[in-house]
Design a protein around this motif. Structure first.
Motif, mmCIF file in Angstrom:
data_model
loop_
_atom_site.group_PDB
_atom_site.id
_atom_site.type_symbol
_atom_site.label_atom_id
_atom_site.label_comp_id
_atom_site.label_asym_id
_atom_site.label_seq_id
_atom_site.Cartn_x
_atom_site.Cartn_y
_atom_site.Cartn_z
ATOM 1 N N ALA A 131 -10.832 -2.183 -1.399
ATOM 2 C CA ALA A 131 -10.210 -1.769 -2.664
ATOM 3 C C ALA A 131 -9.164 -2.764 -3.140
ATOM 4 N N LEU A 157 -6.420 2.313 -7.214
ATOM 5 C CA LEU A 157 -6.922 3.257 -6.218
ATOM 6 C C LEU A 157 -6.328 4.630 -6.466
ATOM 7 N N TRP A 205 0.326 2.614 -3.016
ATOM 8 C CA TRP A 205 -0.780 1.667 -2.948
ATOM 9 C C TRP A 205 -0.347 0.313 -3.472
ATOM 10 N N ALA A 213 -2.086 -2.866 -4.574
ATOM 11 C CA ALA A 213 -3.408 -3.409 -4.880
ATOM 12 C C ALA A 213 -3.523 -4.872 -4.479
ATOM 13 N N VAL A 232 -9.798 9.067 -1.182
ATOM 14 C CA VAL A 232 -9.407 7.877 -1.935
ATOM 15 C C VAL A 232 -10.639 7.306 -2.619
ATOM 16 N N TRP A 233 -10.450 6.782 -3.814
ATOM 17 C CA TRP A 233 -11.567 6.177 -4.524
ATOM 18 C C TRP A 233 -11.039 5.151 -5.517
ATOM 19 N N ILE A 234 -11.897 4.167 -5.788
ATOM 20 C CA ILE A 234 -11.541 3.132 -6.747
ATOM 21 C C ILE A 234 -11.630 3.716 -8.149
#
Length: 703
Positions: A655, A660, A677, A679, A700-702
């Motif tokens: 990621a 995120l 987070w 990045a 969690v996901w993009i």
């Protein structure tokens, strides 16, 4: 120039050297799509033969504890190969001979379209009479991106120690630190050293001391190879150094370590234990993900496996082998209300009192079940669950009447004396009476009581094996181990809806000879949820997450954090629920239901997810451990803070550079935890609210 055989499958490619004056060897193994492998040595010869083999009268040169440098291995010569394809598998059979000894050796490499991996084994036949005391299933000196410039100093190895209640203790270390000492070859005419790193197990506990899996990786994390040995008995994985770098050798039992040998006469064939080798561009985690694909490829799934039921088991930190109808009924109610699909009655159901050395008949106790055990199993079904029972089929207690009525030949023996270990005799499933007895037991439990789940345990070590029929003990054990697999296949063919859990004092027999067939693996008998966290987090390095039976045993009166921690152990994997749920207050039961709901959401696509370890493979004493299951830019991530600093930095490189989204998954609120987070670095910093052990499962996901 010596010929090179380039063999390509959908996701893996192999180059083999076929010299006229030397044995076949592996030049390179690569994922398909990688750059074409360059020759490892200028003259086109590989340094490490694909097959190593020794026999009585035909050892090694030079002599050592190592299983390489075998005289026969060096004498083998290529005579031909065949390729075939069936059911998604491509197979390469490479034939070699040692004409002077009448030996014919075939190396089988098989690759499935779904995995960047090989499955390999060796077939040995002889014209004449030869006692083989070692044969490798696979050996290679090529596993780095550029083996011509690679140094042993640049290799790391990941492997795991194992023990009862202390399974899956992984370590990642430079190969030099792991045991391949630098002996100063320049001062000794550059002769290769004779040291080795030898991993392995003895007896029937294939993971009793070491996990039968590991990884070799470049210290630069640009290329890695993972392996597993697929045998439900003893094995060896050997890492050593030769004239051009390191080698890896994989095998089943050996004479040196396991008292194994086999006499072959006039065309008789011996087939070695199969092994799998998975390759990846990346480091240890990438190789273990590739091995995850391979495990799915070699499984033999049945329709019944698709259900992925959540199992409640009455043993751990609950009845502990003392079930009765009176004790079970309220637990059955509570398990049903929590959302369990299967209720397994664990040990003790077959004995009025002390039972350890009296087992074998597997008849229900009338003292424990005055109305018959059928009353309990019927009640389980009435609550919408399927009934299960614990069973330890491969032993007969020394006090059991069956110890006298079954023939001596149905048991392990040495020198004509029946083996007794830990109050048990050991059934030899090569014998028809032993197999008929176990078939009758399983058929009765399924037919009379409607059992749809068996927790199959194996708590008694076999030792080196049995020498009945004049065999070496190790070969007697090998034949028995293969007979166990054949028996399991027969049981499941007769009972296609029966699910079987693999257990051996927890995870002492955690291998893919068993798990290619069975539904679930008990990952430990560990009773401390804080200690269990590292076991649960590490389990997918050795087994598929959809087979990782991790205990979750909350209890009434636990603090919120204690209860969450115990339940979080089971969310990613296969939750194996236990605990006195019937004694809980309403808010405690609600927390259990929430964990069960979260777990069932994970099960929706768990068979497509691959493991990630945002804090690296967990070590036994780590303060923080983490496991994720990832798929297409989305992951469920469990984080356990056991002690130490209040914060930890989770690495999510997939990621990096992206936005995120992070949300609590279990429990459904932050509960005082916080996270941020970054990045740019791909780091998710987690902070726990208290010094008390605490855990959370995140989604969690993009974005």
């Amino acid at each position: 120039m010596p010929e090179t055989l380039h063999w390509r499958a959908e996701r893996v490619q192999v180059a083999l050297a076929l010299p006229e004056d030397g044995p076949v060897s592996v030049l390179a193994i690569r994922p398909s799509g990688s750059p074409a492998p360059a020759p490892v040595l200028p003259e086109g010869h590989g340094e490490q033969p694909l097959v190593e083999l020794s026999a009585f009268g035909h050892g090694r040169f030079p002599g050592s504890f190592r299983h390489v440098d075998t005289v026969i291995g060096r004498a083998l010569r290529y005579v031909g190969h065949e390729e075939s394809e069936q059911d998604g598998w491509r197979e390469l059979r490479v034939r070699q001979e040692d004409a002077s000894r009448g030996l014919r050796v075939t190396s089988v490499l098989a690759a499935h379209a779904s995995a960047p991996a090989l499955r390999a084994w060796t077939e040995v036949a002889v014209d004449g009479d030869l006692v083989v005391d070692f044969v490798s299933s696979f050996a290679t000196g090529s596993f780095l991106a550029d083996a011509r410039t690679a140094s042993v100093d640049d290799i790391v190895v990941a492997h795991a120690d194992s023990d009862w209640i202390a399974e899956s203790r992984w370590r990642v270390q430079p190969l030099r630190e792991a045991g391949l000492v630098d002996v100063g070859r320049a001062a000794h005419n550059h002769q290769p050293p004779r040291t080795r790193l030898a991993l392995g197990n003895r007896g029937s506990w294939s993971s009793g001391e070491k996990a039968p899996t590991g990884v070799i990786a470049s210290a630069r994390d640009d290329y890695a190879l993972a392996w597993q040995i697929e045998h439900n008995g003893p094995w060896v994985a050997e890492l050593g150094e030769n004239g051009h770098g390191a080698y890896l050798l994989l095998s089943g039992p050996t004479d040196q370590e396991h008292q194994w040998s086999v006499r072959l006469r006039d065309g008789e064939t011996f087939t070695s234990a199969p092994v799998s080798i998975a390759v990846a561009e990346g480091g240890v985690e990438a190789a273990l993900q590739a091995l995850t694909d391979q495990r799915r490829a070699i499984r033999r799934p049945r329709d019944a496996d698709d259900a992925l039921p959540l199992v409640f088991n009455d043993y751990m930190n609950t009845l502990m082998g003392d079930p009765t109808t009176e004790k079970l009924l309220p637990l059955i109610d509570a398990a049903a209300e929590a959302g369990a699909d299967t209720f397994c009655i664990d040990a003790g159901w077959y004995a009025d009192g002390h039972w350890w050395d009296g087992v074998g008949a597997w008849e229900p106790s009338t003292a424990r079940f005055p109305g018959g055990i059928g009353e309990a199993t019927a009640y389980i079904r009435s609550r919408g669950m399927t009934p299960g029972l614990w069973l330890e089929p491969e032993v007969i207690g020394v006090r059991s009447p069956l110890a006298q009525t079954l023939p001596d030949a149905a048991f392990f023996s040495r020198g004509g004396v029946r083996i007794a270990e830990h109050g048990r005799h050991l059934l030899d499933l090569r014998h028809p009476a032993a197999r008929a007895h176990l078939d009758a037991v399983v058929d009765r439990l399924v037919g009379e009581y409607g059992v749809a789940f068996i927790k199959m345990d194996e708590n008694t070590m076999t030792g080196p094996g049995t020498d009945r029929d004049g065999l070496a003990p190790g070969h007697g054990l090998l034949e028995h181990a293969r007979a166990v697999l054949d028996w399991i296949d027969g049981v499941q063919a007769r009972h296609p809806d029966l699910l079987i859990e693999n257990c051996a004092s927890g995870a002492m027999r955690m291998d893919y000879a068993m798990l290619s067939r069975l539904h679930l693996q008990s990952t430990s008998d560990q009773q401390d949820p804080v200690a269990y966290a590292s076991i649960a987090a590490a389990a997918p390095a050795s087994i598929l997450p959809e087979q990782a039976g991790n205990w979750a045993y909350p209890q009434a009166g636990m603090t919120d954090e204690e209860r969450t921690f115990a339940l979080a152990n089971g969310v990613l994997g296969r939750m194996y629920l236990s605990g006195y749920l019937n004694r809980m207050a309403p808010h405690e039961r609600a927390a259990v239901r929430d964990a069960v709901s979260a777990h069932k959401a994970v099960l929706g696509d768990i068979r497509s997810r691959r493991p990630i370890w945002p804090l690296g493979l967990p070590a036994w004493e780590d303060d923080w451990v983490s496991l994720g299951l990832a798929l297409d830019g989305h992951a469920y991530v469990s984080v356990w803070r056991r002690r130490g600093d209040a914060s930890a930095r989770l690495s999510l490189p997939w990621a990096r550079g992206r936005a995120l989204e992070v949300a609590p998954f279990f429990p459904s609120s932050e509960g005082g935890w916080s996270w941020s987070w970054d990045a740019e670095t791909g780091v998710l910093e987690m902070t726990a609210p208290t010094a008390e052990p605490s855990a959370r499962v995140l989604e969690v996901w993009i974005a």
